[in-house]
Design an enzyme around this catalytic site. Structure first.
Site, PDB file in Angstrom:
ATOM      1  N   GLY A   1       2.138  27.443  35.011  1.00 54.81           N
ATOM      2  CA  GLY A   1       2.237  26.974  36.204  1.00 54.81           C
ATOM      3  C   GLY A   1       2.174  25.274  36.154  1.00 54.81           C
ATOM      4  O   GLY A   1       2.547  24.856  34.996  1.00 54.81           O
ATOM      5  N   CYS A   2       1.760  24.689  36.980  1.00 55.81           N
ATOM      6  CA  CYS A   2       1.667  23.167  36.829  1.00 55.81           C
ATOM      7  C   CYS A   2       0.860  22.926  35.821  1.00 55.81           C
ATOM      8  O   CYS A   2      -0.165  23.244  35.586  1.00 55.81           O
ATOM      9  CB  CYS A   2       0.981  22.685  38.166  1.00 55.81           C
ATOM     10  SG  CYS A   2       0.825  20.857  38.306  1.00 55.81           S
ATOM     11  N   PHE A   3       1.411  21.984  34.968  1.00 57.51           N
ATOM     12  CA  PHE A   3       0.764  21.382  33.647  1.00 57.51           C
ATOM     13  C   PHE A   3      -0.557  20.562  33.675  1.00 57.51           C
ATOM     14  O   PHE A   3      -1.219  20.660  33.070  1.00 57.51           O
ATOM     15  CB  PHE A   3       1.603  20.816  32.718  1.00 57.51           C
ATOM     16  CG  PHE A   3       2.465  19.643  33.175  1.00 57.51           C
ATOM     17  CD1 PHE A   3       2.216  18.943  34.135  1.00 57.51           C
ATOM     18  CD2 PHE A   3       3.765  19.437  32.407  1.00 57.51           C
ATOM     19  CE1 PHE A   3       3.117  17.791  34.513  1.00 57.51           C
ATOM     20  CE2 PHE A   3       4.713  18.586  32.974  1.00 57.51           C
ATOM     21  CZ  PHE A   3       4.306  17.519  33.750  1.00 57.51           C
TER      22      PHE A   3
END
Length: 157
Positions: free
Chosen positions: A12-14
């Protein structure tokens, strides 16, 4: 630097992934960026528009005498949803897909073993991809240590 190993995960979002791993004892450094795509040095904008094929990843340098790859895999599995293709929460797009990028045959085998264990215990299909690591392209500086810089943000892991 000697006696270090590298692990790369897309979950997902890093920003969230980096915040999770950077606090773990045995992790030497983390960096967010992109892996697995078809262009060199992609920008965040290119990745978000789905034009590069890259995955948002966290690149983790760790000391294997302190922290085992299996421990990193456990954190990976327990801190995102590996059953939703191209999505994590509100974030939608192929760049948010669940990925384990391996550097060695040992990492590959451990990743596959952990995948099988998770799948066995899940009613839903696990969609995590396990792929050989390719070139890592660091994201722009403002993405690095994002939540650490925004110390007023609260994350629950």
């Amino acid at each position: 630097m000697t006696n270090t190993e590298t692990a790369v995960f897309g979950m997902g979002c890093f920003w969230s992934a980096e915040e999770l791993f950077r606090k773990i004892n045995g992790v030497i450094s983390t960096e967010v960026g992109f892996m697995g795509g078809n262009i060199k040095n992609p920008t965040y904008g290119q990745v978000c528009r789905g034009r590069s094929g890259h995955i948002e990843v966290v690149n983790i340098i760790y000391n294997p005498k302190i922290l085992k790859y299996d421990d990193l895999l456990e954190l990976f599995w327990n801190n995102h949803d590996p059953t939703t293709p191209n999505r994590q929460g509100w974030d939608v797009g192929e760049q948010y897909s669940s990925h384990i990028f391996y550097f060695t045959e040992e990492q590959k085998l451990l990743a596959e073993k952990s995948f099988e264990k998770i799948q066995k215990n899940s009613e839903l299909k696990i969609v995590t991809a396990i792929r050989k690591a390719s070139d890592f392209f660091p994201a722009e500086e403002y993405h690095q240590k994002y939540f650490m810089k925004k110390n007023n943000c609260i994350l629950n892991f």
